[in-house]
Design a protein around this motif. Structure first.
Motif, mmCIF file in Angstrom:
data_model
loop_
_atom_site.group_PDB
_atom_site.id
_atom_site.type_symbol
_atom_site.label_atom_id
_atom_site.label_comp_id
_atom_site.label_asym_id
_atom_site.label_seq_id
_atom_site.Cartn_x
_atom_site.Cartn_y
_atom_site.Cartn_z
ATOM 1 N N ASP A 198 0.832 -1.202 0.000
ATOM 2 C CA ASP A 198 0.000 0.000 0.000
ATOM 3 C C ASP A 198 0.867 1.252 0.000
ATOM 4 O OD1 ASP A 198 -2.340 -1.335 -0.089
ATOM 5 O OD2 ASP A 198 -2.889 -1.040 2.005
ATOM 6 N N ASN A 199 1.956 1.214 0.759
ATOM 7 C CA ASN A 199 2.853 2.370 0.773
ATOM 8 C C ASN A 199 3.423 2.622 -0.602
ATOM 9 O OD1 ASN A 199 4.846 4.367 2.032
ATOM 10 N ND2 ASN A 199 6.160 2.914 0.976
ATOM 11 N N LEU A 200 3.918 1.563 -1.235
ATOM 12 C CA LEU A 200 4.532 1.737 -2.545
ATOM 13 C C LEU A 200 3.497 2.178 -3.576
ATOM 14 C CD1 LEU A 200 6.880 -1.380 -2.527
ATOM 15 C CD2 LEU A 200 7.540 1.006 -2.256
ATOM 16 N N THR A 201 2.258 1.788 -3.345
ATOM 17 C CA THR A 201 1.198 2.170 -4.276
ATOM 18 C C THR A 201 0.729 3.599 -4.037
ATOM 19 O OG1 THR A 201 0.454 -0.122 -4.354
ATOM 20 C CG2 THR A 201 -1.088 1.546 -5.111
ATOM 21 N N ASN A 202 0.620 3.966 -2.751
ATOM 22 C CA ASN A 202 -0.029 5.229 -2.421
ATOM 23 C C ASN A 202 0.930 6.325 -1.977
ATOM 24 O OD1 ASN A 202 -2.535 3.983 -2.872
ATOM 25 N ND2 ASN A 202 -2.577 3.177 -0.788
ATOM 26 N N GLY A 203 2.216 5.979 -1.854
ATOM 27 C CA GLY A 203 3.192 6.990 -1.490
ATOM 28 C C GLY A 203 3.064 7.483 -0.063
ATOM 29 N N LEU A 204 2.706 6.600 0.871
ATOM 30 C CA LEU A 204 2.577 6.986 2.270
ATOM 31 C C LEU A 204 3.947 7.003 2.930
ATOM 32 C CD1 LEU A 204 -0.587 4.854 3.074
ATOM 33 C CD2 LEU A 204 -0.482 7.219 2.297
ATOM 34 N N ASP A 205 3.982 7.052 4.275
ATOM 35 C CA ASP A 205 5.264 7.134 4.965
ATOM 36 C C ASP A 205 6.096 5.881 4.707
ATOM 37 O OD1 ASP A 205 5.501 5.317 7.698
ATOM 38 O OD2 ASP A 205 3.432 5.652 7.066
ATOM 39 N N VAL A 206 7.408 5.985 4.926
ATOM 40 C CA VAL A 206 8.308 4.868 4.624
ATOM 41 C C VAL A 206 9.040 4.447 5.890
ATOM 42 C CG1 VAL A 206 8.631 5.356 2.184
ATOM 43 C CG2 VAL A 206 10.050 6.538 3.866
ATOM 44 N N SER A 207 8.308 4.248 6.982
ATOM 45 C CA SER A 207 8.934 3.920 8.254
ATOM 46 C C SER A 207 9.420 2.481 8.314
ATOM 47 C CB SER A 207 7.960 4.194 9.409
ATOM 48 O OG SER A 207 6.781 3.424 9.246
ATOM 49 N N LEU A 208 8.853 1.596 7.545
ATOM 50 C CA LEU A 208 9.293 0.205 7.548
ATOM 51 C C LEU A 208 10.467 0.024 6.586
ATOM 52 C CD1 LEU A 208 5.883 -1.706 7.523
ATOM 53 C CD2 LEU A 208 7.345 -1.183 9.478
ATOM 54 N N PRO A 209 11.500 -0.705 7.014
ATOM 55 C CA PRO A 209 12.650 -0.911 6.127
ATOM 56 C C PRO A 209 12.272 -1.477 4.763
ATOM 57 C CG PRO A 209 13.218 -1.544 8.354
ATOM 58 C CD PRO A 209 11.756 -1.227 8.380
ATOM 59 N N ALA A 210 11.334 -2.413 4.730
ATOM 60 C CA ALA A 210 10.945 -3.005 3.447
ATOM 61 C C ALA A 210 10.376 -1.970 2.492
ATOM 62 C CB ALA A 210 9.935 -4.126 3.666
ATOM 63 N N LYS A 211 9.785 -0.893 3.044
ATOM 64 C CA LYS A 211 9.260 0.168 2.196
ATOM 65 C C LYS A 211 10.383 0.980 1.553
ATOM 66 C CE LYS A 211 5.023 0.907 4.892
ATOM 67 N NZ LYS A 211 4.274 1.895 5.697
ATOM 68 N N MET A 212 11.567 0.887 2.136
ATOM 69 C CA MET A 212 12.700 1.664 1.642
ATOM 70 C C MET A 212 13.469 0.926 0.551
ATOM 71 S SD MET A 212 14.090 3.016 5.327
ATOM 72 C CE MET A 212 12.963 3.670 6.551
ATOM 73 N N VAL A 213 13.071 -0.301 0.272
ATOM 74 C CA VAL A 213 13.726 -1.067 -0.789
ATOM 75 C C VAL A 213 13.130 -0.650 -2.119
ATOM 76 C CG1 VAL A 213 14.155 -3.363 -1.735
ATOM 77 C CG2 VAL A 213 14.233 -2.991 0.743
ATOM 78 N N SER A 214 13.937 0.037 -2.910
ATOM 79 C CA SER A 214 13.495 0.538 -4.205
ATOM 80 C C SER A 214 14.725 0.711 -5.082
ATOM 81 C CB SER A 214 12.759 1.879 -4.037
ATOM 82 O OG SER A 214 12.339 2.384 -5.282
ATOM 83 N N PRO A 215 15.055 -0.303 -5.869
ATOM 84 C CA PRO A 215 16.312 -0.265 -6.629
ATOM 85 C C PRO A 215 16.399 0.926 -7.569
ATOM 86 C CG PRO A 215 14.891 -2.062 -7.367
ATOM 87 C CD PRO A 215 14.293 -1.525 -6.121
#
Length: 270
Positions: free
Chosen positions: A226-243
């Protein structure tokens, strides 16, 4: 193949009916990347973690891959490791050696584990130095954007708290930008001392696999997707994975994807 997602941060989302289907496709995916990397660069550099990932790689040690993969061109690293002896039950090296490496023909000289006789800080520094030497001779490729090592493939398993490798939520290690390898002494999961690739190194990889298996991962999968889709906060490390220059592929089983909305799950299902 699953359809490629139209979200910039997710290149591909694959959802499987069974663990066996996931393992079969994962083996084929890794074998294809290996073939391309060996053909184009002469090497295949792969960084692993632990957990269920290793057992899911098991089909690579079976036919046809045990004969068709050019194992002599593989260079194996760990994106994170526990600061324990190599024969310790918590060692990712031991898990990988017993469950995978002992069954294939990767050269021992191409397997790069941490030095268990050093402090965790010293082990992290030595591991980074070793990687830097391999970057210099281009065994490991280099990112054009930030001069970080550019591994051909980094395999990650999503933790139920959203951690990847040994990068945990709200930990100071998430802020490390200059180091390639860092260390922690206060892991919220035992054992407390670990080394880990930093986010810049992970995000410099040519290919990243994010694995999510089991219903206990369903909520965090939804949060990250949902974060990657909606551009919400990136507090979870997995959300920060973006090559930055590569491709991210999610491998999920049905239980881990059960909280994703029906339309999203259907379009990318295998």
């Amino acid at each position: 193949m699953a359809a490629s997602g139209d979200v910039k941060s997710i290149n591909e989302l694959r959802i499987f009916e069974s663990i066996d289907d996931l393992a079969t496709d994962l083996a084929e995916y890794i074998a294809q990347l290996s073939e391309v990397s060996v053909r184009e660069r002469g090497f295949f550099t792969i960084a692993l973690t632990g957990g269920s990932l290793i057992s899911l790689m098991g089909k690579l040690s079976e036919a046809p891959y045990n004969k068709t993969v050019d194992w002599t061109k593989w260079y194996v690293f760990w994106a994170d490791e526990r600061a324990v002896a190599k024969n310790h039950v918590d060692s990712n090296y031991k898990l990988t050696k017993d469950g995978f490496l002992s069954k294939v023909s990767v050269l021992n000289s191409h397997i790069y584990s941490i030095n268990e006789n050093l402090t965790v800080e010293e082990a992290a520094r030595e591991y980074e130095f070793m990687i830097r030497q391999l970057v210099k001779v281009r065994t490991i490729d280099v990112s054009e954007s930030n001069d970080c090592p550019k591994f051909d493939l980094i395999l990650l398993e999503l933790g139920s708290d959203g951690h990847v490798a040994s990068l945990f939520p709200h930990h100071i290690s998430l802020q490390h930008k200059e180091d390639w390898v860092t260390y922690i002494t206060d892991s919220p999961e035992p054992p407390p001392e670990r080394i880990t690739f930093t986010l810049p190194v992970i995000n410099s990889a040519s290919n990243i696999v994010m694995l999510g298996v089991g219903d206990e991962k369903a909520m965090v999968v939804k949060q990250v997707i949902d974060n990657l889709t909606n551009g919400l906060d990136v507090s979870l490390p997995a959300k920060m994975v973006s090559p930055s220059e590569g491709k991210l592929v999610w491998f999920l089983d049905k239980p881990s994807a059960s909280f994703l909305n029906a339309k999203e799950s259907k379009q990318d299902e295998i």
